[in-house]
Design a protein around this motif. Structure first.
Motif, mmCIF file in Angstrom:
data_model
loop_
_atom_site.group_PDB
_atom_site.id
_atom_site.type_symbol
_atom_site.label_atom_id
_atom_site.label_comp_id
_atom_site.label_asym_id
_atom_site.label_seq_id
_atom_site.Cartn_x
_atom_site.Cartn_y
_atom_site.Cartn_z
ATOM 1 N N LEU A 1 0.842 -1.197 0.000
ATOM 2 C CA LEU A 1 0.000 0.000 0.000
ATOM 3 C C LEU A 1 0.876 1.245 0.000
ATOM 4 O O LEU A 1 1.616 1.496 0.958
ATOM 5 C CB LEU A 1 -0.903 -0.007 1.227
ATOM 6 N N ALA A 2 0.809 2.021 -1.055
ATOM 7 C CA ALA A 2 1.497 3.308 -1.109
ATOM 8 C C ALA A 2 0.595 4.368 -0.492
ATOM 9 O O ALA A 2 -0.623 4.346 -0.683
ATOM 10 C CB ALA A 2 1.816 3.679 -2.556
ATOM 11 N N HIS A 3 1.187 5.279 0.263
ATOM 12 C CA HIS A 3 0.426 6.350 0.911
ATOM 13 C C HIS A 3 0.871 7.685 0.339
ATOM 14 O O HIS A 3 2.066 7.968 0.257
ATOM 15 C CB HIS A 3 0.671 6.321 2.420
ATOM 16 N N SER A 4 -0.081 8.506 -0.033
ATOM 17 C CA SER A 4 0.241 9.833 -0.563
ATOM 18 C C SER A 4 0.814 10.713 0.544
ATOM 19 O O SER A 4 0.575 10.468 1.734
ATOM 20 C CB SER A 4 -1.016 10.498 -1.132
ATOM 21 N N PRO A 5 1.571 11.757 0.198
ATOM 22 C CA PRO A 5 2.077 12.677 1.225
ATOM 23 C C PRO A 5 0.942 13.441 1.894
ATOM 24 O O PRO A 5 -0.114 13.679 1.291
ATOM 25 C CB PRO A 5 3.004 13.610 0.443
ATOM 26 N N TYR A 6 1.161 13.827 3.137
ATOM 27 C CA TYR A 6 0.145 14.554 3.895
ATOM 28 C C TYR A 6 -0.116 15.950 3.329
ATOM 29 O O TYR A 6 -1.129 16.580 3.647
ATOM 30 C CB TYR A 6 0.577 14.694 5.365
ATOM 31 N N THR A 7 0.816 16.452 2.528
ATOM 32 C CA THR A 7 0.693 17.815 1.988
ATOM 33 C C THR A 7 -0.383 17.930 0.918
ATOM 34 O O THR A 7 -0.740 19.051 0.543
ATOM 35 C CB THR A 7 2.038 18.275 1.402
ATOM 36 N N LEU A 8 -0.889 16.820 0.432
ATOM 37 C CA LEU A 8 -1.901 16.885 -0.620
ATOM 38 C C LEU A 8 -3.264 17.282 -0.049
ATOM 39 O O LEU A 8 -3.714 16.722 0.941
ATOM 40 C CB LEU A 8 -2.044 15.536 -1.324
ATOM 41 N N ASN A 9 -3.905 18.245 -0.697
ATOM 42 C CA ASN A 9 -5.273 18.610 -0.332
ATOM 43 C C ASN A 9 -6.050 18.903 -1.611
ATOM 44 O O ASN A 9 -6.081 20.036 -2.087
ATOM 45 C CB ASN A 9 -5.314 19.821 0.591
ATOM 46 N N PRO A 10 -6.679 17.875 -2.178
ATOM 47 C CA PRO A 10 -7.393 18.048 -3.443
ATOM 48 C C PRO A 10 -8.639 18.912 -3.355
ATOM 49 O O PRO A 10 -9.224 19.254 -4.384
ATOM 50 C CB PRO A 10 -7.756 16.612 -3.836
ATOM 51 N N CYS A 11 -9.049 19.294 -2.131
ATOM 52 C CA CYS A 11 -10.213 20.175 -2.014
ATOM 53 C C CYS A 11 -9.845 21.457 -1.285
ATOM 54 O O CYS A 11 -10.658 22.056 -0.579
ATOM 55 C CB CYS A 11 -11.388 19.471 -1.361
ATOM 56 N N SER A 12 -8.610 21.904 -1.475
ATOM 57 C CA SER A 12 -8.172 23.170 -0.899
ATOM 58 C C SER A 12 -8.933 24.341 -1.521
ATOM 59 O O SER A 12 -9.366 24.277 -2.672
ATOM 60 C CB SER A 12 -6.667 23.348 -1.140
ATOM 61 N N ALA A 13 -9.075 25.413 -0.762
ATOM 62 C CA ALA A 13 -9.695 26.628 -1.308
ATOM 63 C C ALA A 13 -8.745 27.330 -2.276
ATOM 64 O O ALA A 13 -9.174 28.162 -3.076
ATOM 65 C CB ALA A 13 -10.070 27.578 -0.166
ATOM 66 N N ASP A 14 -7.466 26.987 -2.206
ATOM 67 C CA ASP A 14 -6.440 27.582 -3.062
ATOM 68 C C ASP A 14 -6.248 26.720 -4.306
ATOM 69 O O ASP A 14 -5.876 25.549 -4.213
ATOM 70 C CB ASP A 14 -5.131 27.693 -2.276
ATOM 71 N N GLU A 15 -6.465 27.297 -5.477
ATOM 72 C CA GLU A 15 -6.367 26.539 -6.722
ATOM 73 C C GLU A 15 -4.966 25.965 -6.935
ATOM 74 O O GLU A 15 -4.807 24.858 -7.460
ATOM 75 C CB GLU A 15 -6.746 27.415 -7.910
ATOM 76 N N LYS A 16 -3.940 26.694 -6.506
ATOM 77 C CA LYS A 16 -2.568 26.210 -6.658
ATOM 78 C C LYS A 16 -2.351 24.940 -5.834
ATOM 79 O O LYS A 16 -1.656 24.015 -6.276
ATOM 80 C CB LYS A 16 -1.568 27.289 -6.241
ATOM 81 N N ARG B 1 -4.697 22.787 -5.048
ATOM 82 C CA ARG B 1 -5.439 21.720 -5.733
ATOM 83 C C ARG B 1 -4.651 21.203 -6.930
ATOM 84 O O ARG B 1 -4.585 19.993 -7.181
ATOM 85 C CB ARG B 1 -6.820 22.203 -6.169
ATOM 86 N N ASP B 2 -4.024 22.109 -7.660
ATOM 87 C CA ASP B 2 -3.212 21.706 -8.811
ATOM 88 C C ASP B 2 -2.010 20.874 -8.363
ATOM 89 O O ASP B 2 -1.634 19.897 -9.022
ATOM 90 C CB ASP B 2 -2.733 22.939 -9.588
ATOM 91 N N PHE B 3 -1.407 21.280 -7.236
ATOM 92 C CA PHE B 3 -0.276 20.522 -6.695
ATOM 93 C C PHE B 3 -0.708 19.104 -6.354
ATOM 94 O O PHE B 3 0.003 18.126 -6.651
ATOM 95 C CB PHE B 3 0.272 21.216 -5.450
ATOM 96 N N ALA B 4 -1.878 18.963 -5.724
ATOM 97 C CA ALA B 4 -2.395 17.635 -5.375
ATOM 98 C C ALA B 4 -2.614 16.796 -6.630
ATOM 99 O O ALA B 4 -2.257 15.609 -6.675
ATOM 100 C CB ALA B 4 -3.695 17.766 -4.592
ATOM 101 N N LYS B 5 -3.165 17.415 -7.661
ATOM 102 C CA LYS B 5 -3.443 16.706 -8.915
ATOM 103 C C LYS B 5 -2.159 16.227 -9.581
ATOM 104 O O LYS B 5 -2.038 15.062 -9.965
ATOM 105 C CB LYS B 5 -4.220 17.632 -9.845
ATOM 106 N N VAL B 6 -1.193 17.127 -9.710
ATOM 107 C CA VAL B 6 0.068 16.784 -10.380
ATOM 108 C C VAL B 6 0.821 15.712 -9.600
ATOM 109 O O VAL B 6 1.349 14.758 -10.176
ATOM 110 C CB VAL B 6 0.940 18.050 -10.556
ATOM 111 N N THR B 7 0.856 15.859 -8.278
ATOM 112 C CA THR B 7 1.584 14.911 -7.442
ATOM 113 C C THR B 7 0.942 13.536 -7.478
ATOM 114 O O THR B 7 1.626 12.514 -7.614
ATOM 115 C CB THR B 7 1.650 15.422 -5.988
ATOM 116 N N MET B 8 -0.368 13.495 -7.362
ATOM 117 C CA MET B 8 -1.037 12.202 -7.359
ATOM 118 C C MET B 8 -0.932 11.519 -8.718
ATOM 119 O O MET B 8 -0.754 10.297 -8.795
ATOM 120 C CB MET B 8 -2.505 12.346 -6.948
ATOM 121 N N LEU B 9 -0.994 12.290 -9.789
ATOM 122 C CA LEU B 9 -0.835 11.714 -11.119
ATOM 123 C C LEU B 9 0.547 11.108 -11.277
ATOM 124 O O LEU B 9 0.705 10.004 -11.821
ATOM 125 C CB LEU B 9 -1.064 12.790 -12.185
#
Length: 283
Positions: free
Chosen positions: A70-85, A87-95
């Motif tokens: 089981l791989a675990h994503s970093p805690y820094t990811l927040n795909p539902c942040s109020a900040d678009e940047k 959210r984009d970071f979460a998307k790019v990192t998870m991809l």
């Protein structure tokens, strides 16, 4: 029912020295699976994939019957942040993480749904759905797991209904599943100590037990419904050893892989795993 020989159990291992080293550490503590961070849990960088190490580990998995990791994503990811940047970071990192996971085909990738930070649950859920729809691919072999959360702050995912809503909105929902964290669900208010079967029935009615793929096996430092999310060593918390054993042997759970995230080092996890295996053998 699970027993000492059929139990699939491991813990969170450091990935700093590569996959083969994690496999060796798993064997040292009598584990047959494990969890790891894809990158620095508090940062964003990931090491280059070492293909020789990956190949060596895949052979090691077969030789030693290591179950799904089981791989675990970093805690820094927040795909539902109020900040678009953010959210984009979460998307790019998870991809990027999911692309890397294809070097270990057929395993799991776990992430925290995120914090809506005041936008509201519905807005947060829509953002999570949007991200997943943009990164999941029909050809991927990795199953992405939404983790059940404790409900601290503005966390999404402490209620089964919220997780169901996310899964219903994702087009490639067959690529999704759930990782049930015992500390989190207990802190969220689900009484897995006194009514485990009732909680699992509720889960089945709302999400479906066929969508439950893994369990984070943790005791809790806090009482039920506290929404605190503070893990405790197995048997030393408010969930307790009897309830932990009921979880491990429940007919709806015993076939799943269990991953310890307790506050322990490698030697401490070895003690926990042996304690659990011995208790199951005696049951």
């Amino acid at each position: 029912m699970s027993n000492k020989n059929t139990l699939k159990i491991g813990c969170h291992l450091s990935s700093s020295k590569g996959f083969y080293a994690m496999g060796q550490n798993a064997l040292k503590i009598n584990a047959n699976t494990f969890q790891f961070f894809t990158r620095n849990p508090r940062g964003s960088r990931a090491k280059e994939m070492n293909l020789e190490d990956v190949e060596r580990f895949l052979k090691f998995m077969q030789e030693h019957k290591i179950e799904k990791v089981l791989a675990h994503s970093p805690y820094t990811l927040n795909p539902c942040s109020a900040d678009e940047k953010n959210r984009d970071f979460a998307k790019v990192t998870m991809l990027d993480d999911l692309t890397r996971m294809e070097y270990l085909p057929g395993n799991f990738y776990n992430f925290h749904p995120g914090n809506h930070v005041g936008q509201g649950i519905e807005a947060g859920i829509e953002q999570i759905i949007s991200m997943l729809n943009s990164i999941l691919k029909p050809e991927q072999t990795t199953t992405v797991l939404l983790e059940t959360m404790s409900g601290k702050g503005t966390e999404i995912g402490s209620k089964f209904e919220e997780l169901h809503q996310i899964m219903e909105g994702v087009k490639l929902s067959d690529k999704l599943g759930i990782c049930l964290d015992t500390c989190h669900v207990f802190d969220a208010g689900y009484d897995i100590v006194n009514d485990l079967s009732g909680v699992l029935h509720e889960f089945d009615e709302i999400i479906g037990l066929d969508r439950l793929y893994a369990v984070h096996l943790n005791d809790s430092k806090n009482p039920i419904g506290s929404h605190k999310d503070r893990h405790e060593t197995i048997g030393k918390g408010t969930i307790g050893m009897d309830a932990i054993l009921s979880i491990l042997t429940h007919p709806n759970l015993c076939h799943l892989p269990f991953y310890l995230e307790t506050p322990n080092d490698l030697s401490g996890h070895k003690v926990e795993i042996e304690m659990i295996r011995t208790a199951l053998q005696q049951n």
